[in-house]
Design a protein around this motif. Structure first.
Motif, mmCIF file in Angstrom:
data_model
loop_
_atom_site.group_PDB
_atom_site.id
_atom_site.type_symbol
_atom_site.label_atom_id
_atom_site.label_comp_id
_atom_site.label_asym_id
_atom_site.label_seq_id
_atom_site.Cartn_x
_atom_site.Cartn_y
_atom_site.Cartn_z
ATOM 1 N N VAL A 1 0.841 -1.189 0.000
ATOM 2 C CA VAL A 1 0.000 0.000 0.000
ATOM 3 C C VAL A 1 0.880 1.244 0.000
ATOM 4 O O VAL A 1 1.823 1.348 0.766
ATOM 5 N N THR A 2 0.564 2.165 -0.876
ATOM 6 C CA THR A 2 1.300 3.422 -0.936
ATOM 7 C C THR A 2 0.689 4.402 0.050
ATOM 8 O O THR A 2 -0.526 4.589 0.047
ATOM 9 N N PRO A 3 1.470 4.997 0.941
ATOM 10 C CA PRO A 3 0.904 5.925 1.926
ATOM 11 C C PRO A 3 0.253 7.122 1.254
ATOM 12 O O PRO A 3 0.607 7.484 0.130
ATOM 13 N N GLY A 4 -0.744 7.726 1.934
ATOM 14 C CA GLY A 4 -1.451 8.866 1.368
ATOM 15 C C GLY A 4 -0.546 10.072 1.193
ATOM 16 O O GLY A 4 0.528 10.169 1.780
ATOM 17 N N THR A 5 -1.011 11.010 0.380
ATOM 18 C CA THR A 5 -0.253 12.234 0.143
ATOM 19 C C THR A 5 -0.171 13.045 1.434
ATOM 20 O O THR A 5 -1.194 13.298 2.073
ATOM 21 N N PRO A 6 1.029 13.433 1.867
ATOM 22 C CA PRO A 6 1.156 14.205 3.109
ATOM 23 C C PRO A 6 0.603 15.612 2.945
ATOM 24 O O PRO A 6 0.593 16.160 1.838
ATOM 25 N N PRO A 7 0.122 16.225 4.032
ATOM 26 C CA PRO A 7 -0.399 17.594 3.966
ATOM 27 C C PRO A 7 0.700 18.571 3.560
ATOM 28 O O PRO A 7 1.884 18.341 3.827
ATOM 29 N N PRO A 8 0.337 19.709 2.944
ATOM 30 C CA PRO A 8 1.321 20.709 2.533
ATOM 31 C C PRO A 8 1.859 21.484 3.732
ATOM 32 O O PRO A 8 1.291 21.437 4.830
ATOM 33 N N PRO A 9 2.959 22.235 3.556
ATOM 34 C CA PRO A 9 3.569 22.981 4.668
ATOM 35 C C PRO A 9 2.617 23.963 5.337
ATOM 36 O O PRO A 9 2.672 24.150 6.558
ATOM 37 N N GLU A 10 1.717 24.618 4.561
ATOM 38 C CA GLU A 10 0.834 25.601 5.179
ATOM 39 C C GLU A 10 -0.145 24.938 6.160
ATOM 40 O O GLU A 10 -0.496 25.524 7.190
ATOM 41 N N PHE A 11 -0.569 23.699 5.855
ATOM 42 C CA PHE A 11 -1.444 22.984 6.798
ATOM 43 C C PHE A 11 -0.656 22.616 8.056
ATOM 44 O O PHE A 11 -1.148 22.781 9.173
ATOM 45 N N GLU A 12 0.556 22.078 7.866
ATOM 46 C CA GLU A 12 1.357 21.681 9.018
ATOM 47 C C GLU A 12 1.686 22.890 9.900
ATOM 48 O O GLU A 12 1.747 22.770 11.131
ATOM 49 N N HIS A 13 1.888 24.063 9.287
ATOM 50 C CA HIS A 13 2.170 25.271 10.063
ATOM 51 C C HIS A 13 0.944 25.664 10.889
ATOM 52 O O HIS A 13 1.058 25.989 12.080
ATOM 53 N N ALA A 14 -0.253 25.629 10.259
ATOM 54 C CA ALA A 14 -1.476 25.974 10.981
ATOM 55 C C ALA A 14 -1.737 24.977 12.104
ATOM 56 O O ALA A 14 -2.140 25.351 13.211
ATOM 57 N N PHE A 15 -1.490 23.676 11.834
ATOM 58 C CA PHE A 15 -1.690 22.639 12.848
ATOM 59 C C PHE A 15 -0.731 22.849 14.028
ATOM 60 O O PHE A 15 -1.120 22.744 15.196
ATOM 61 N N SER A 16 0.531 23.152 13.711
ATOM 62 C CA SER A 16 1.518 23.388 14.755
ATOM 63 C C SER A 16 1.140 24.599 15.605
ATOM 64 O O SER A 16 1.273 24.585 16.834
ATOM 65 N N THR A 17 0.658 25.676 14.953
ATOM 66 C CA THR A 17 0.218 26.867 15.683
ATOM 67 C C THR A 17 -0.923 26.529 16.626
ATOM 68 O O THR A 17 -0.960 26.966 17.779
ATOM 69 N N LEU A 18 -1.859 25.721 16.135
ATOM 70 C CA LEU A 18 -3.024 25.342 16.941
ATOM 71 C C LEU A 18 -2.620 24.601 18.207
ATOM 72 O O LEU A 18 -3.081 24.925 19.304
ATOM 73 N N VAL A 19 -1.742 23.597 18.074
ATOM 74 C CA VAL A 19 -1.444 22.720 19.222
ATOM 75 C C VAL A 19 -0.374 23.287 20.158
ATOM 76 O O VAL A 19 -0.197 22.764 21.253
ATOM 77 N N THR A 20 0.333 24.330 19.734
ATOM 78 C CA THR A 20 1.418 24.851 20.584
ATOM 79 C C THR A 20 1.182 26.250 21.131
ATOM 80 O O THR A 20 1.835 26.644 22.101
ATOM 81 N N SER A 21 0.263 27.035 20.540
ATOM 82 C CA SER A 21 0.122 28.436 20.957
ATOM 83 C C SER A 21 -1.133 28.710 21.778
ATOM 84 O O SER A 21 -1.412 29.859 22.100
#
Length: 351
Positions: free
Chosen positions: A218-238
């Motif tokens: 099975v090929t893993p799904g497409t990873p989220p783009p940097p802008e999503f990861e940045h928003a996610f990181s902001t959400l869980v850390t700030s």
């Protein structure tokens, strides 16, 4: 009128690849009509909610059909109102500026509400309060809680252990080869990975003393783009309230799933309610509008900010006929995984 429209159009970097105005020729038809750089081209009569695909708009413009009728959606913010489209000697994408303006406009709205709550206290009241001990709460300088840091560290440690056991990093943005997939399957079914450290899905499939039939690679799904990861990181850390972060993730996952499923079924009157989110709704305000990073995360997944002419309210709107980007399932899994892991840690700490 007839002739050239007098404007330059750019393709937006969204799943719909819609059209946005890149530049306006002075004294041209577009200039006289009041159009501006950064206006997003929309279907007429849609109140700016339904964007026109770039290739569709170009075809209509080149056909010579006049007059050409369309709506535009414009989001203004005081910070970027003077941008001239140049930076570092190059031209900035109009799509980038439009997305940046949307985020900043939302941030300015939150900041205005915060300042309204922090109005100076009249001197008469201040003298009365001078006799009482003051408590100062600085929300901007709140450090990340130990609970959040432990949750983030646990996720990173699990990723490193998976990579070491598998011989490659399954979380990198690259496709898994068939050979790597077979290696992962054999490693699990033969018990080479410690089931206690394996990912949840692998641990469930590994049974002591039993060899399961290998599955197809099975090929893993497409990873989220940097802008999503940045928003996610902001959400869980700030955000200092970790329970509010988990609640926000749960609400957003439900809204996104509704938008790409129920919001795409049936007639528009029925489905549109699953694609529109009113930001002044008390529950939405508490879990999205007032939570750092949440609004930006929703916009990364395909939602756009829209002002309703009918009620003057601001909505997050997901376009009709869209199932979301190829990486959306990976993003939803990331949100659910963090929510479950952190929720379990909180429960265990209360025992």
């Amino acid at each position: 009128g007839n002739g050239p429209l007098g404007m330059e159009v750019e393709k937006r970097k969204t799943s719909q690849a819609t059209a946005i105005i890149l530049g306006i020729i002075p004294n041209g038809q577009a200039d006289k009509a009041g159009l501006k750089r950064g206006d997003i081209v929309c279907h007429p009569g849609s109140n700016g909610n339904e964007e026109i695909r770039y290739d569709q708009f170009i075809a209509i413009a080149k056909s010579g059909r006049r007059p050409l009728r369309f709506d535009v959606r414009r989001i203004d913010s005081s910070i970027l109102s003077g941008v001239d489209g140049k930076t570092g000697g190059g031209r900035v994408s109009a799509d980038y500026i439009a997305r940046k303006q949307a985020v900043i406009a939302a941030a300015e709205a939150r900041d205005a509400k915060h300042k309204a709550k922090q109005k100076p206290i009249p001197r008469s009241e201040k003298r009365m309060m001078d006799q009482k001990p003051e408590k100062i709460y600085d929300h901007h300088q709140t450090e990340v809680s130990d609970e959040t840091r432990r949750a983030m560290a646990a996720v990173k440690q699990a990723e490193r252990e998976d990579a070491a056991n598998l011989g490659y990093n399954p979380y990198e943005s690259k496709a898994m080869t068939s050979g790597q997939a077979r290696t992962a399957t054999v490693a699990v079914t033969q018990g080479e990975i410690n089931a206690g450290n394996a990912p949840p899905q692998m641990a469930a499939e590994a049974s002591p003393g039993r060899v399961n039939k290998p599955k197809d690679p099975v090929t893993p799904g497409t990873p989220p783009p940097p802008e999503f990861e940045h928003a996610f990181s902001t959400l869980v850390t700030s955000n200092y309230d970790h329970a509010a972060v988990l609640k926000s993730l749960s609400i957003m996952r439900k809204l996104i799933n509704n938008a790409i499923t129920k919001g795409q079924q049936g007639n528009d009157e029925t489905s549109s309610k699953f694609r529109r989110v009113r930001l002044t709704n008390p529950k939405i305000k508490e879990t999205i509008a007032d939570v750092n990073g949440a609004l930006e995360l929703m916009m990364c997944t395909g939602f756009v900010l829209s002002e309703s002419d009918a009620d003057g309210e601001t909505y997050l709107v997901f376009p009709p006929g869209e199932k979301g980007s190829s990486w959306l399932s990976s993003a939803l899994s990331m949100m659910e995984s963090y929510e479950n892991d952190s929720g379990n840690e909180i429960k265990s700490s209360r025992v």
